[in-house]
Structure formats: C-alpha cells, structure tokens
Design a protein around this motif. Sequence first.
Motif, short mmCIF file in Angstrom:
data_model
loop_
_atom_site.label_atom_id
_atom_site.label_comp_id
_atom_site.label_asym_id
_atom_site.label_seq_id
_atom_site.Cartn_x
_atom_site.Cartn_y
_atom_site.Cartn_z
N TYR A 122 0.85 -1.20 0.00
CA TYR A 122 0.00 0.00 0.00
C TYR A 122 0.88 1.24 0.00
O TYR A 122 1.80 1.37 0.81
CB TYR A 122 -0.91 0.00 1.23
N PRO A 160 2.20 0.79 6.19
CA PRO A 160 2.05 -0.58 6.68
C PRO A 160 0.60 -1.04 6.63
O PRO A 160 -0.32 -0.28 6.98
CB PRO A 160 2.57 -0.51 8.12
N ALA A 161 0.39 -2.28 6.24
CA ALA A 161 -0.96 -2.81 6.06
C ALA A 161 -1.75 -2.83 7.37
O ALA A 161 -2.97 -2.65 7.37
CB ALA A 161 -0.89 -4.22 5.48
N ASN A 162 -1.03 -3.01 8.50
CA ASN A 162 -1.74 -3.10 9.79
C ASN A 162 -2.31 -1.76 10.24
O ASN A 162 -3.06 -1.70 11.21
CB ASN A 162 -0.83 -3.70 10.86
N LEU A 163 -1.96 -0.67 9.54
CA LEU A 163 -2.49 0.65 9.90
C LEU A 163 -3.68 1.05 9.03
O LEU A 163 -4.25 2.13 9.21
CB LEU A 163 -1.39 1.72 9.75
N ASP A 177 -7.44 0.58 7.12
CA ASP A 177 -8.78 0.02 7.12
C ASP A 177 -9.05 -0.50 5.72
O ASP A 177 -9.13 0.27 4.76
CB ASP A 177 -9.80 1.11 7.48
N PRO A 178 -9.16 -1.83 5.53
CA PRO A 178 -9.33 -2.37 4.18
C PRO A 178 -10.59 -1.89 3.48
O PRO A 178 -10.70 -1.96 2.26
CB PRO A 178 -9.36 -3.89 4.42
N HIS A 233 6.84 -3.38 4.00
CA HIS A 233 5.85 -3.87 4.98
C HIS A 233 4.88 -4.86 4.34
O HIS A 233 3.70 -4.90 4.68
CB HIS A 233 5.07 -2.69 5.58
N ASN A 234 5.36 -5.66 3.40
CA ASN A 234 4.46 -6.61 2.73
C ASN A 234 4.94 -8.05 2.85
O ASN A 234 4.52 -8.92 2.12
CB ASN A 234 4.32 -6.24 1.26
N GLU A 272 5.21 -18.27 10.72
CA GLU A 272 3.83 -18.08 11.17
C GLU A 272 2.85 -18.89 10.34
O GLU A 272 1.90 -19.47 10.86
CB GLU A 272 3.47 -16.59 11.10
#
Length: 849
Positions: free
Chosen positions: A582, A592-595, A597-598, A622-623, A629
């Motif tokens: 993004y 970063p994707a974790n910040l 809202d999709p 950040h991808n 995991e």
Amino acid sequence: MEAKYEPQQIEPKWQQSWAEQQLDLAPETDDRPKFYALSMFPYPSGNLHMGHVRNYTITDAIARYKRMQGYRVLHPIGWDAFGLPAENAAIDRGTHPAAWTYKNIEQMRALLKQVGLSYDWERELATCAPDYYHWTQWLFLQFWDAGLAYQKEATVNWDPIDHTVLANEQVDSDGKSWRSGAIVEKKKLRQWFFKITDYAEQLLNDLDKLTDWPDRVKTMQANWIGKSVGAELTFPVVGAAQDIAITVFTTRPDTVYGVSYVVLAPEHPLVKDLTSNKHQAAVEKFIAEVAAQSEIDRTAEDKPKRGMAIGAMALNPFTGKEIPIWIADYVLYEYGTGAVMGVPAHDVRDFAFAQQYNLSIQTVIVPQEQEAQTDLAEAYTDPGVMVNSAEFDGLDSPAAKTKIIAKAEAQGWGKARIQYRLRDWLISRQRYWGCPIPIIHCPDCGVVPVPAADLPVELPENVQLSGRGASPLTQLEDWLQVKCPSCGAAARRETDTMDTFIDSSWYFLRFTDAKNDKAIFDLDKVNDWMPVDQYVGGVEHAILHLLYSRFFTKVLRDRGLLKFDEPFQRLLTQGMVQGMTYRNAVTGKVVPANLIDPENLVDPETGDRLTAGYETMSKSKHNGVSPVEVIEKYGRDTVRMFTLFKAPPEKDLEWDAADVEGQSRFLGRVWRLVNGFTAAGGANQATGKPDKDLRRAIHIAIKEVSEDLDGDYQLNTAISELMKLSNALQDSKNTKSATYAEGIETLLLLMAPFAPHIAEELWHGLGHEQSVHLQSWPKLDPTALVVSEITLVVQVNGKVRGNMQVPADADRQALIEYAKGCEAAQRYLEGKEIKKAIAVPGKLVNFVV
C-alpha cells in the motif's frame, strides 16, 4: 489414523524418522545414474523469507522425484557466509562477525529443516570456515600459477558507505552500489585481479552448449561479455616531440575517411602531455567536473555529451588531413583504448556532438543508388556504398571494411582486432570479513605466494571493528609481520580480502566431497557428480555468480582437475514472491498494512488516497509474510503446496492467504479420502469389479505429472493433476475395487515430492512399513489410456432421446445400427419412417423421422 488432519502432529514425527533413517544422504558408490539437484546457497541473515521457501521447495520437489525415479541424488546445502552485511552488523552491534554469522546459521538451519527439505546435511559447509576458505586460498594459488592472478594500479569503483571496492558487475545501471545504494565514486588503488578476459571467447561461445538455460540469461551474459569485431587504428599526433600516436578501436573501419576529430577520455594519460598552455586551465577544470560524474551519467544516451578541444591536432593517415583532438565525458579510459574516432556522418552520438560543437561532418557511406549528401538531417548508420573514400569508392561498405583493415596493416596504421566489453575481475576488498588473499609482500622478492603447505592463512579474531575504512587487518602487526617464504627476510601479509563471489564460484564442487581435509575434492568424486543437473536460483545472479562460476570451471578444467566445460547443465530461474503493498498516491510512501482500514483505503496520517498492488516482498515495503507463522498455522506441506501451485516456477508468485487456505482444504480432503478408504478395510476389501474410467484417470495423472516434472518443471500444473485424480477418486462409486486401491496408492506416490509429510503418514496408514520416499515412481500403463468404449448420444429429429455405450472404433454404419437398438430411443422411433440417419463418429447419431 486420526480422523482429522493435524499437520503439526505428524510433520515433526516424520522429519525425525527420515533423519534417523538417513534417507536424504547421497550415496557414495552406487550403480544407479546420478542426479545433482542444487539451489543457490543462502546468505545466513538469520531470517527465512518466502523467497527462500519457494526456491528451496522447487529444488526439493525435483530431488524427491528423481530419487523415486531411481537416481542416486546429491541435494546439499551450505552458507555463503562471508561479506559486508556481517561486518557492518558487527560494527553496529558491537559483536564479532563470526559470532553474528554462526548464530544466524544456527537459526536458519533450524528454519530450513522445519520446511522438510531433503538435504544431505552431512555435506553442509560455510564459506567462512577455515576448512572451506583453506581451499579458496588454494584456488587463488592455482590462478596465480596459471598467470591469471595479478595486481595493478587501477581506477576502481569505490563505495563511500561500505568503504570498499566494487567490481564493475556490482555497480547497478544507475551508477549505485548493488548493496549499499551509494553513488559509486572512482578511486585509484593497487588492486588484485583475475584475468577472466583470457576466457572471454570461451565463455561466449560455450553459451551455445547451455541448451537448457533460459534464453534471457544467455543473452544477458553475451551482452556483458560484449564481443566486438573491428580494427585498432592509430592517429599520429601532429608536432609531438616524440612519435606519439592515439590508438582507437572501432567496429566501423569503413568510416575512417569520415573521421573529423579524435576524442580522448579526460583521464587518459596523453591529455596532460598534449594539452596546450592556452587550454590548460579550462581542461583541468573540465577534468575535475567529469571526475565527479558517475560512469552511468557519463555514458547515458539521453543526456547531452560535454567536451572541449585541448589545443592539439592528430593526423588521419588515410586522408592526410589534420583533425582536432578533444576530450569528452562520454569516453571512458577503462574501456577499449580510452580514445574514439569521431565520425559524425555515421554515428548518432558523434553526429549530435559535432552539431553541438560545430565540428565538420563528412559523408563516406550512402545508400545504394544515392549520391553523397552534404547536409545530413541525421547520421546514416546502415551499410551502403563507399564515397569520398579514395580507392574504396563504389565498394559495398562491408567489403570495404576488410580492404581498409588490410591497407592499415600494410601501411602500419593499424590492425584487425577483436575487443570485449568484459573487464578483468577485480577481486580485492578492503574489509575484514572475507577470505584473506594468500600473498606476502617482500622488500627483496616482491610479491610472493604463500606456500600451499602453509594454508590456510586464517583470519585473526582479535580485530577492532570500530569504523569503516581501511581493513582492520592493517592494524594487526603480529599478524602482518611474517618471514618471506623465498628468502626469509622480514615481509608483510596482504591485507585485502577476496570478493565473496570467489567463495560462491566453486562451492558446488566442494559439495561433492565436502569433508575432505587432504584435498579440495577427490577428482573421481567431483567428476562423477558434476556437472550440476538442475540449478535453481534468482535471475539477479545471471551475470555475477553464473558467469564467475563458468570461468572457475574452465580454469580448473585447464588445470587438469575437472573433465567438463560447464558447471550447470540445466538452470531454472524462479520468480519472486510478491506481497500486497500500500502506497500513498501522492507521496509514494509505503503505508504498513496493519495501519489501514481495508474498507477505506486512505493514509491514516494524511488522508490521501492509497494505491494497492503486488510488489516483491521486503521489510521496507511492509508486505512480507513470515513462513514460520504460516507453518505454525497451516503446516509445512500446505506452505510447500501453495508456493508450488500458485504460479509456474519461473513466474512471480503473488501471496494470497485465500489460496493458502485452498491448499490446506485440499490436503484435508485427501486425508479424509484415504482415511475413509482405510477405515472401510482398505485394499483387503477389493471385491468390486474393475473400473476402466477410474483406471484411465489414474494413468492420465501418472502421465501428466511425470511429463510436468520431466519437462520444464511445471509444478503448478502437476499439482492440478493431483487434484483431478483426487476428484476422480472422490466421485467413484466403486470404492471396493482393486482399481480404487491402485488410485489411492498412486495419489500418495505422486504427492510425495510435493507434500512429503502427509504422503508419508497416509502411506503408512495403508499398512506399508517402508517410507513412501523409498518407493518407485508409478509406472504408466499406456493401455489404460485407450478409450475402448464411448458414450453415443442418440437423437430423434435433433432432440436427445437416449445414450448408450458402444465400441470406440465403430464406423458410421455400425453406429447407426447400434443407435437403432437404443432402448431409451425406441419409443420415439416406433411406427416412424426413418428418412435419414446422420452419424457423427465418437459423438452422436441423429434420426430424421
């Protein structure tokens, strides 16, 4: 066997079992044909990323398949462990590069084992270990003895951040260091080189032998070697106190009568001697300005060329005319002779330069049936007819090349010559964490190689890595001071270390005899296992590593150590793993994707719109996705299946969590399918009649998967065939037949290279005691593929009224007779007059009534 598929329970169990059975060790002596499967070995960063998983899983699937095919397989792993990252990390963390490196090796070894890769771990090596670099130094001595290693003063590429020299190949197309990203500077230093140019012609010609390499890789190497056929011509300097001449190399000797100026590189030694007093100050200023430019900037085609006259003249011996001598930023001293002849009428760059500085333009080649033009709108660069060229007028320009070279040789004005873009390999590095160069500098004897019996020259551990610059080895007097091996006088060790590409240029040879402490390798073993049958790695190594490895192989062949010409028989360059990235649509900054809202793709800091797209995974973007995991959530086999199924090996792979889920569900279906079969009694309950359609599906799967693995390794389509066979078994109603039992076993055998853990568990669940990975690959029965019957559709007046099974080889008349007997269609034909019967072989019969 458990009813539910629990990969976390079964996978560690089988990995331990395989290790205890030593299933993956390469046999030393065996009558079976050999197969050497190799992935480009990793740098021990301590982290396993999805690119690693994909690369190594591809090679692992191939290695497992070849074992089942009956080959003795060598599938090793090691660590490319010297280099700048470890030294820089040690400086930043206040630790020692060795401690940092070996800690990372330990971490990555555990991670690679977790994936279930069938490596022969007894052959593991690390290039930073003395028992490896002992032989790297021994190889240096081989190059020295062959006259292929030398030291000279040279203008080199200097990385101002990492404070070390870079080879030409390690400078990116934009003039930046391949590792630090710094703009590369030019420096004069005394450096060590390997004479790779002695092998330029072999390296170029032998590309034709590499029939199983990607064409783009061969093209990249051919372009880097850059063979040019032409002539070396000399232009005497007018009025020089001594006989001084400027030598140029040209691929267009047919244009020599059109030369209107000669250009020297600003750093050419003749510039100082030939510049007039009037031009001295301006020339010195210009040289300083050019020195600040990168090589890329100087040669970029889209940038205007800058130059100036130096106040001297040269003689064109072919025309007898005097022409000015210039310097220009686009001429590089390290390339060719450091001088070029300017032919504006027939060279695009020279034409622009001549127009810019109002230099004369003389046409000497014109298209067929066209007279010479005095006012050119652009340079004419194609072949044509010679004009304004004395006795060569009227000749075709290609023929004139040969005659002009002959005249130059006869008159002493030049000679035919082949030139290469390739330059000798600069191997010196002013860093600590690398293989020491085994050379001693004696004030009386000069440069003296360390005797082979005194190897390895070990890296001292007590170094101070307080900053970057000169190697810390220069500060270790106890290590530096040594007696000359030749005369015994006080001497000093070489403090430069070797380029790490030296280490990776021969590691594949050491794997054939990795624990030999008496020699670099046993000659019989290396010539038995080599060349590598399948090499897998990134296309980013197309020039550096692959070209250097080919060079090493040819040198060692000529030293009588190897009996083959090329190190890698077949090359697969796998695509990159990409993640969703993004970016702020205005600034281009990664968010970063974790910040995010999709449901609302805006930058949370600025409110700007975001763009989303797949880019190669990296921390900075950040991808990235952690393989650990994913393994913890879905299991090793799911990760392997996803990376192999998502895209063809040579294409980029886009990470998609939904597709990972899909592979997990597929393995779950296979688990339930086999579990259901064993719960119902398995093969012991084979009471049903043979199922021809299912057996055909089984052998289609064997055929297609085998062809995918034997051809271009289309592993994704091979897995598709596994899914088709699984579906055929799922749809079968004849689950008590021997055919069904054959299908279950075949499915597991075909799955074994791709999903080794679940295949092993289910194979043992069928009652087998020996590992599935020790079984033979399923054999194709061609007769099973033959369709003995077809389903014939019977129509009456174009409407389907029934169908029936008939022989596949029935002709038209026979099909009509069969169709008349179709019970389902009888009531539509009864009492009707058949006016016409239309038969389509293999498909239908239509009665017109």
